[in-house]
Design a protein around this motif. Sequence first.
Motif, PDB file in Angstrom:
ATOM      1  N   CYS A 122       0.872  -1.167   0.000  1.00  0.00           N
ATOM      2  CA  CYS A 122       0.000   0.000   0.000  1.00  0.00           C
ATOM      3  C   CYS A 122       0.912   1.221   0.000  1.00  0.00           C
ATOM      4  O   CYS A 122       1.853   1.296   0.788  1.00  0.00           O
ATOM      5  N   PHE A 123       0.662   2.149  -0.918  1.00  0.00           N
ATOM      6  CA  PHE A 123       1.503   3.335  -0.991  1.00  0.00           C
ATOM      7  C   PHE A 123       0.629   4.580  -0.932  1.00  0.00           C
ATOM      8  O   PHE A 123      -0.360   4.683  -1.654  1.00  0.00           O
ATOM      9  N   ILE A 124       0.987   5.507  -0.048  1.00  0.00           N
ATOM     10  CA  ILE A 124       0.217   6.761   0.031  1.00  0.00           C
ATOM     11  C   ILE A 124       0.801   7.761  -0.968  1.00  0.00           C
ATOM     12  O   ILE A 124       1.919   8.243  -0.810  1.00  0.00           O
ATOM     13  N   ASP A 125       0.024   8.062  -2.003  1.00  0.00           N
ATOM     14  CA  ASP A 125       0.470   9.002  -3.043  1.00  0.00           C
ATOM     15  C   ASP A 125       0.247  10.454  -2.639  1.00  0.00           C
ATOM     16  O   ASP A 125       0.877  11.346  -3.202  1.00  0.00           O
ATOM     17  N   GLY A 126      -0.703  10.685  -1.730  1.00  0.00           N
ATOM     18  CA  GLY A 126      -0.980  12.073  -1.372  1.00  0.00           C
ATOM     19  C   GLY A 126      -2.282  12.217  -0.623  1.00  0.00           C
ATOM     20  O   GLY A 126      -2.659  11.328   0.143  1.00  0.00           O
ATOM     21  N   LEU A 127      -2.969  13.325  -0.851  1.00  0.00           N
ATOM     22  CA  LEU A 127      -4.142  13.684  -0.059  1.00  0.00           C
ATOM     23  C   LEU A 127      -5.337  14.023  -0.930  1.00  0.00           C
ATOM     24  O   LEU A 127      -5.203  14.446  -2.078  1.00  0.00           O
ATOM     25  N   MET A 128      -6.519  13.861  -0.336  1.00  0.00           N
ATOM     26  CA  MET A 128      -7.771  14.251  -0.987  1.00  0.00           C
ATOM     27  C   MET A 128      -8.611  15.047   0.007  1.00  0.00           C
ATOM     28  O   MET A 128      -8.587  14.749   1.203  1.00  0.00           O
ATOM     29  N   GLY A 129      -9.315  16.065  -0.506  1.00  0.00           N
ATOM     30  CA  GLY A 129     -10.198  16.809   0.388  1.00  0.00           C
ATOM     31  C   GLY A 129     -11.314  17.494  -0.360  1.00  0.00           C
ATOM     32  O   GLY A 129     -11.239  17.698  -1.575  1.00  0.00           O
ATOM     33  N   MET A 130     -12.356  17.823   0.373  1.00  0.00           N
ATOM     34  CA  MET A 130     -13.499  18.554  -0.191  1.00  0.00           C
ATOM     35  C   MET A 130     -13.737  19.807   0.627  1.00  0.00           C
ATOM     36  O   MET A 130     -13.779  19.749   1.865  1.00  0.00           O
ATOM     37  N   ALA A 131     -13.930  20.919  -0.074  1.00  0.00           N
ATOM     38  CA  ALA A 131     -14.180  22.183   0.614  1.00  0.00           C
ATOM     39  C   ALA A 131     -15.649  22.288   1.003  1.00  0.00           C
ATOM     40  O   ALA A 131     -16.488  21.510   0.554  1.00  0.00           O
ATOM     41  N   SER A 132     -15.964  23.262   1.842  1.00  0.00           N
ATOM     42  CA  SER A 132     -17.354  23.506   2.245  1.00  0.00           C
ATOM     43  C   SER A 132     -18.212  23.816   1.030  1.00  0.00           C
ATOM     44  O   SER A 132     -17.731  24.351   0.030  1.00  0.00           O
ATOM     45  N   GLN A 133     -19.494  23.477   1.135  1.00  0.00           N
ATOM     46  CA  GLN A 133     -20.426  23.833   0.069  1.00  0.00           C
ATOM     47  C   GLN A 133     -20.950  25.225   0.374  1.00  0.00           C
ATOM     48  O   GLN A 133     -21.886  25.404   1.149  1.00  0.00           O
ATOM     49  N   THR A 134     -20.308  26.212  -0.213  1.00  0.00           N
ATOM     50  CA  THR A 134     -20.635  27.595   0.093  1.00  0.00           C
ATOM     51  C   THR A 134     -20.298  28.453  -1.116  1.00  0.00           C
ATOM     52  O   THR A 134     -19.512  28.048  -1.972  1.00  0.00           O
ATOM     53  N   SER A 135     -20.904  29.633  -1.167  1.00  0.00           N
ATOM     54  CA  SER A 135     -20.538  30.552  -2.247  1.00  0.00           C
ATOM     55  C   SER A 135     -19.409  31.481  -1.784  1.00  0.00           C
ATOM     56  O   SER A 135     -18.960  32.348  -2.518  1.00  0.00           O
ATOM     57  N   ASN A 136     -18.973  31.302  -0.546  1.00  0.00           N
ATOM     58  CA  ASN A 136     -17.899  32.123   0.016  1.00  0.00           C
ATOM     59  C   ASN A 136     -16.528  31.647  -0.499  1.00  0.00           C
ATOM     60  O   ASN A 136     -15.929  30.721   0.032  1.00  0.00           O
ATOM     61  N   GLU A 137     -16.044  32.312  -1.544  1.00  0.00           N
ATOM     62  CA  GLU A 137     -14.805  31.857  -2.190  1.00  0.00           C
ATOM     63  C   GLU A 137     -13.599  31.942  -1.273  1.00  0.00           C
ATOM     64  O   GLU A 137     -12.677  31.140  -1.371  1.00  0.00           O
ATOM     65  N   GLU A 138     -13.606  32.934  -0.378  1.00  0.00           N
ATOM     66  CA  GLU A 138     -12.473  33.076   0.541  1.00  0.00           C
ATOM     67  C   GLU A 138     -12.365  31.869   1.457  1.00  0.00           C
ATOM     68  O   GLU A 138     -11.268  31.393   1.752  1.00  0.00           O
ATOM     69  N   LEU A 139     -13.516  31.400   1.912  1.00  0.00           N
ATOM     70  CA  LEU A 139     -13.536  30.227   2.792  1.00  0.00           C
ATOM     71  C   LEU A 139     -12.995  29.004   2.045  1.00  0.00           C
ATOM     72  O   LEU A 139     -12.150  28.264   2.559  1.00  0.00           O
ATOM     73  N   ILE A 140     -13.462  28.819   0.806  1.00  0.00           N
ATOM     74  CA  ILE A 140     -13.017  27.674  -0.002  1.00  0.00           C
ATOM     75  C   ILE A 140     -11.503  27.754  -0.223  1.00  0.00           C
ATOM     76  O   ILE A 140     -10.774  26.769  -0.059  1.00  0.00           O
ATOM     77  N   ARG A 141     -11.040  28.943  -0.573  1.00  0.00           N
ATOM     78  CA  ARG A 141      -9.611  29.172  -0.806  1.00  0.00           C
ATOM     79  C   ARG A 141      -8.800  28.803   0.436  1.00  0.00           C
ATOM     80  O   ARG A 141      -7.760  28.159   0.376  1.00  0.00           O
ATOM     81  N   ASN A 142      -9.306  29.249   1.576  1.00  0.00           N
ATOM     82  CA  ASN A 142      -8.642  28.990   2.835  1.00  0.00           C
ATOM     83  C   ASN A 142      -8.575  27.494   3.150  1.00  0.00           C
ATOM     84  O   ASN A 142      -7.533  26.973   3.584  1.00  0.00           O
ATOM     85  N   GLU A 143      -9.672  26.786   2.902  1.00  0.00           N
ATOM     86  CA  GLU A 143      -9.697  25.347   3.189  1.00  0.00           C
ATOM     87  C   GLU A 143      -8.740  24.587   2.268  1.00  0.00           C
ATOM     88  O   GLU A 143      -7.971  23.736   2.716  1.00  0.00           O
ATOM     89  N   PHE A 144      -8.771  24.921   0.979  1.00  0.00           N
ATOM     90  CA  PHE A 144      -7.830  24.274   0.049  1.00  0.00           C
ATOM     91  C   PHE A 144      -6.386  24.629   0.435  1.00  0.00           C
ATOM     92  O   PHE A 144      -5.489  23.795   0.319  1.00  0.00           O
ATOM     93  N   GLY A 145      -6.186  25.842   0.894  1.00  0.00           N
ATOM     94  CA  GLY A 145      -4.848  26.269   1.326  1.00  0.00           C
ATOM     95  C   GLY A 145      -4.338  25.436   2.488  1.00  0.00           C
ATOM     96  O   GLY A 145      -3.158  25.065   2.534  1.00  0.00           O
ATOM     97  N   GLN A 146      -5.227  25.117   3.416  1.00  0.00           N
ATOM     98  CA  GLN A 146      -4.846  24.271   4.559  1.00  0.00           C
ATOM     99  C   GLN A 146      -4.388  22.900   4.088  1.00  0.00           C
ATOM    100  O   GLN A 146      -3.405  22.350   4.573  1.00  0.00           O
ATOM    101  N   LEU A 147      -5.138  22.351   3.140  1.00  0.00           N
ATOM    102  CA  LEU A 147      -4.798  21.009   2.639  1.00  0.00           C
ATOM    103  C   LEU A 147      -3.460  21.053   1.903  1.00  0.00           C
ATOM    104  O   LEU A 147      -2.624  20.165   2.053  1.00  0.00           O
ATOM    105  N   TYR A 148      -3.277  22.125   1.128  1.00  0.00           N
ATOM    106  CA  TYR A 148      -2.018  22.273   0.397  1.00  0.00           C
ATOM    107  C   TYR A 148      -0.823  22.311   1.360  1.00  0.00           C
ATOM    108  O   TYR A 148       0.216  21.715   1.078  1.00  0.00           O
ATOM    109  N   SER A 149      -0.966  22.979   2.508  1.00  0.00           N
ATOM    110  CA  SER A 149       0.193  23.029   3.421  1.00  0.00           C
ATOM    111  C   SER A 149       0.501  21.664   4.025  1.00  0.00           C
ATOM    112  O   SER A 149       1.682  21.349   4.217  1.00  0.00           O
TER     113      SER A 149
END
Length: 216
Positions: A146-173
């Motif tokens: 079993c090999f871990i290639d990386g990560l997967m995530g889903m952002a909140s279902q919202t029209s607030n783009e800043e929130l989505i950006r922030n959540e994806f940013g957390q996953l990226y770090s």
Amino acid sequence: MINHESYFSILNEVKKKNALLVAVSKTRTPDEIMKLYELGQRDFGENYVQELVEKHSKLPTDIRWHFIGHLQTNKVKYISPFIHLIHGADSLKILKEINRQGEINKRILHVLIQVHIAMEETKFGVDVNESEQLINEFRSLSMNHCFIDGLMGMASQTSNEELIRNEFGQLYSVYKKQPSFSVLSMGMSGDYKIALEMGSNMVRIGSLLFGERRSE
Ligand SMILES: *Cc1c(COP(=O)(O)O)cnc(C)c1O
């Protein structure tokens, strides 16, 4: 109903960022999948084990199947002989079973750890702060099938783009801290442009390619 022009324009946007387009084909018929296959699409994502197993048996063998749903331990065996990437591993228990099935099938199964970054409550995915612990525990057990290639995530279902950006940013770090990782699966029909800006290299797109889903 697949619109060629929109398929190729999405594909080009994704390719420009050196990312991979996974066409999410859950609830779609083999005929619908073949329409995209004929345009050159080879990566398809499914959420349900039984549906995936049936489609795999009917469709061309050069399709790369991605499992993007929640995988139950007792069902790993059904997809292990052929699965290309499992996007949603979130416990040591499931990783152990994936490794065991990899051993049985004499192949290395590739997985992504699902990290919960959205505001919505869910049982699925590990929290950002738990993810590194899970990765370290996994490594200490040297599971060679079993090999871990990386990560997967889903952002909140919202029209607030800043929130989505922030959540994806957390996953990226979290992703960036692991030198061995090469896959960051984030972005769906509604937020894939933001995901690509935030460092995603794999997007999972369903309704934009196939039209609204009839049911799940
Ligand atoms: C259904 C699904 C998608 C695709 O959703 P669309 O909004 O139709 O693009 C992506 N990822 C996961 C995990 C899904 O369940």
